[in-house]
Enzyme design. Sequence first.
Site, PDB file in Angstrom:
ATOM      1  N   ASP A 128      -7.033 100.763 -44.067  1.00  0.00           N
ATOM      2  CA  ASP A 128      -6.915 100.150 -42.518  1.00  0.00           C
ATOM      3  C   ASP A 128      -5.880 101.402 -41.927  1.00  0.00           C
ATOM      4  OD1 ASP A 128      -6.102  98.858 -40.252  1.00  0.00           O
ATOM      5  OD2 ASP A 128      -4.413  98.027 -41.244  1.00  0.00           O
ATOM      6  N   ASN A 180      -5.570 101.290 -38.364  1.00  0.00           N
ATOM      7  CA  ASN A 180      -4.737 100.861 -37.037  1.00  0.00           C
ATOM      8  C   ASN A 180      -3.788  99.632 -37.225  1.00  0.00           C
ATOM      9  OD1 ASN A 180      -6.518  98.892 -37.530  1.00  0.00           O
ATOM     10  ND2 ASN A 180      -7.367  99.008 -35.543  1.00  0.00           N
ATOM     11  N   ASP A 195      -4.160  96.733 -38.272  1.00  0.00           N
ATOM     12  CA  ASP A 195      -4.352  95.365 -37.978  1.00  0.00           C
ATOM     13  C   ASP A 195      -4.689  94.512 -39.355  1.00  0.00           C
ATOM     14  OD1 ASP A 195      -6.686  96.293 -38.913  1.00  0.00           O
ATOM     15  OD2 ASP A 195      -7.863  95.607 -37.224  1.00  0.00           O
ATOM     16  N   ASP A 218     -26.052  97.570 -46.583  1.00  0.00           N
ATOM     17  CA  ASP A 218     -26.360  96.540 -46.954  1.00  0.00           C
ATOM     18  C   ASP A 218     -27.162  95.636 -45.914  1.00  0.00           C
ATOM     19  OD1 ASP A 218     -26.057  93.992 -48.262  1.00  0.00           O
ATOM     20  OD2 ASP A 218     -24.100  94.462 -48.971  1.00  0.00           O
ATOM     21  N   ASP A 220     -29.623  91.860 -49.156  1.00  0.00           N
ATOM     22  CA  ASP A 220     -28.925  90.820 -49.614  1.00  0.00           C
ATOM     23  C   ASP A 220     -29.546  89.409 -49.772  1.00  0.00           C
ATOM     24  OD1 ASP A 220     -26.081  89.306 -49.766  1.00  0.00           O
ATOM     25  OD2 ASP A 220     -27.130  88.181 -48.233  1.00  0.00           O
ATOM     26  N   GLU A 224     -30.827  92.375 -54.047  1.00  0.00           N
ATOM     27  CA  GLU A 224     -29.671  91.569 -54.799  1.00  0.00           C
ATOM     28  C   GLU A 224     -30.628  90.378 -55.655  1.00  0.00           C
ATOM     29  OE1 GLU A 224     -25.859  88.601 -54.337  1.00  0.00           O
ATOM     30  OE2 GLU A 224     -27.382  88.659 -52.861  1.00  0.00           O
ATOM     31  N   HIS A 249     -18.391  92.705 -55.032  1.00  0.00           N
ATOM     32  CA  HIS A 249     -17.707  91.989 -54.259  1.00  0.00           C
ATOM     33  C   HIS A 249     -17.575  90.720 -54.415  1.00  0.00           C
ATOM     34  CE1 HIS A 249     -21.470  92.000 -52.600  1.00  0.00           C
ATOM     35  NE2 HIS A 249     -21.219  91.098 -51.676  1.00  0.00           N
ATOM     36  N   ASP A 250     -18.641  90.071 -55.188  1.00  0.00           N
ATOM     37  CA  ASP A 250     -18.737  88.348 -55.472  1.00  0.00           C
ATOM     38  C   ASP A 250     -18.218  88.296 -56.675  1.00  0.00           C
ATOM     39  OD1 ASP A 250     -20.147  88.195 -53.018  1.00  0.00           O
ATOM     40  OD2 ASP A 250     -22.080  88.561 -54.115  1.00  0.00           O
TER      41      ASP A 250
HETATM   42  C1  NOJ Z   1     -24.561  87.595 -51.502  1.00  0.00           C
HETATM   43  C2  NOJ Z   1     -23.558  88.410 -51.134  1.00  0.00           C
HETATM   44  O1  NOJ Z   1     -23.304  89.453 -52.112  1.00  0.00           O
HETATM   45  C3  NOJ Z   1     -22.395  87.432 -50.894  1.00  0.00           C
HETATM   46  O2  NOJ Z   1     -21.287  88.128 -50.583  1.00  0.00           O
HETATM   47  C4  NOJ Z   1     -22.655  86.775 -49.567  1.00  0.00           C
HETATM   48  O3  NOJ Z   1     -21.812  85.688 -49.548  1.00  0.00           O
HETATM   49  C5  NOJ Z   1     -24.049  85.838 -49.940  1.00  0.00           C
HETATM   50  N1  NOJ Z   1     -24.931  86.870 -50.390  1.00  0.00           N
HETATM   51  C6  NOJ Z   1     -24.637  85.476 -48.618  1.00  0.00           C
HETATM   52  O4  NOJ Z   1     -25.076  86.581 -47.896  1.00  0.00           O
HETATM   53 CA    CA Z   2      -8.133  98.292 -39.271  1.00  0.00          CA
END
Ligand code: NOJ
Ligand code: CA
Length: 580
Positions: A51, A53, A55, A128, A230, A284, A350-351
């Site tokens: 980050d 700035n 926030d 993405d 995605d 994905e 990230h999931d």
């Molecule tokens: C898969 C993505 O990787 C995930 O982070 C997202 O919540 C769902 N698709 C819905 O877009």
């Molecule tokens: Ca920021």
Amino acid sequence: MNIHLPLALLLLLLLTACSPKTSPRSSAGAPQKAWWKEAIVYQIYPRSFKDTNGDGVGDLKGIIEKLDYIKSLGVDAVWLNPIYSSPNDDNGYDVSDYRNIMQDFGTMADFDQLLSGLHARGIKLVMDIVVNHSSDEHEWFQQSRRSRNNPYRNYYHWWPAEKGKPPYRYSLFDEKGDAWKFDSLTNAYYLHYFSQKQPDLNWENPKLRQEVYEIMKFWAEKGVDGFRLDAFQFVAKDTSFPAFPPGYEKNFIDYYAMQGNIHQYLKEMYREVFSKYPVMSVAEGAGRNFDDAHALVDAHRKELNMAYAFEGVDIAQYGGYDLLHFKEVFSRWDSAFAHDGWLSIFLSNHDQARLVSRFGNDSPAFRDASAKMLNTFILSMRGTPYCYYGDELGMTNIGFTRIEQYRDIAAINGYKKARSEGQDMALFLKKLSFQSRDNGRTPMQWDNSAQAGFSKGTPWLPVHANAVGLNVAAQEKDPNSVLQYFKKMTQLRRQHPVLVYGQYTLLAAQHPDIYAYTRQLGDQKVLVLLNFSAKPSAISLPEAGAVVQTLINNYPEVERSGEALTLQPYQAVIFSLGSN
Ligand code: NOJ
Ligand code: CA
């Protein structure tokens, strides 16, 4: 001249038929080369990277600030989670404008600077693309819901209420698990496989598809190098919405993935976008089985470049996992793709919760060794490795214990749903603490200043307490750090094509602690040995008798006497082999 024309034509036809474009292998049997096969992908969750700035939210300027760091990792491509305008119901996976940058993240000028900064360093950018659904705040949906005869009505899936309640559809993020939301404005339900603010787009509508291709071309024209699609396996639907058997949601992939005309849509996307730009493509999910996955990515199909399948990453659940199962899954996928198609190799994103907390051991004694070992695995398998930000340091789960600590809609609505079903909520929270997506989204740990150098403000998600010692600055100084090892490993992969293209052979399949395999390309052969356990473990392998050199080792020594080896807890070693 005329007499020779048919002959020349025949020759041309024959040559084309044998050309590498139609076959994934060259005539010598070696795999077809491609930059996206050789690339090491580094995935950045922009919200959590840096980050600038104050926030509390990471931004594009933050990534720009860290370009030299990214370069120093030895990676070839960056995959950015969505950076488009979004009300952030699902952190950018709910796009309200596909041609603009999310305000929190910066401006299009920042984007252009980021792209040229990456390219100046020889690093590619993968975007993405989120088009199974948009945000409900997207102009298309705003129009669509206005009236039943709005030109955008068919951009989404609507079920008129006079037909009664629509057949049940399971939603992954809805607090009631219901994918239909009633909208009184037009007395109809709309479909949302994810949250109520993520209405599913109607891919059966050719106009919608064309809009998507135009969006992709917009980014391709800017010079991006690839797309990650995605939730794409869900896009095609049977719009008569037949009833599914009760309980189908336990295996919803079987009902949602790879339906209807999905391959026609991908072939159309290939013609419209992928064939016109030098971009790579990955979706994905890889369907329900190998046939689905091959149909998506085999070169002659002209659809996508590589499969991103979940069976491997899904192995580690609350309660642990079995190494024999792990080996079996990765070996089965490798052999299914040994001749056609190409795979992604990953154990986190990230999931998912953090790599080392799920697949390794995040206790202080073993954290570093196991993080190095897991990175050795990802970077020595056949397939394109995807490394998730922070895993190059061995960042660990934050392990929230109270529901108020979570920010992820999947956790928050999942909790509400479980509570309304009368589930054991103490157990639910324990499991969530281990597997929640927020574990994998805490801020990047740069140094030991306030907020780990991520932000001068209050981060949107707390920084892990272990950032005091576990951070980039500390690891850059320490020659034995996870980070330094990660850089050695990326270098090793780029110096040894055998690690990219070499044939994979599993050894000692039944060994309970050690994952052993060889990779071979022509007369180059390497032996990879990974101890997945917290205790020393012995193994005897004929291949070990042919060791020529140690290419990498996460311990100072390795105990070997001829064919017999003993590996230390979470030891990882790669040997080059000679012919014996
Ligand atoms: C898969 C993505 O990787 C995930 O982070 C997202 O919540 C769902 N698709 C819905 O877009
Ligand atoms: Ca920021």
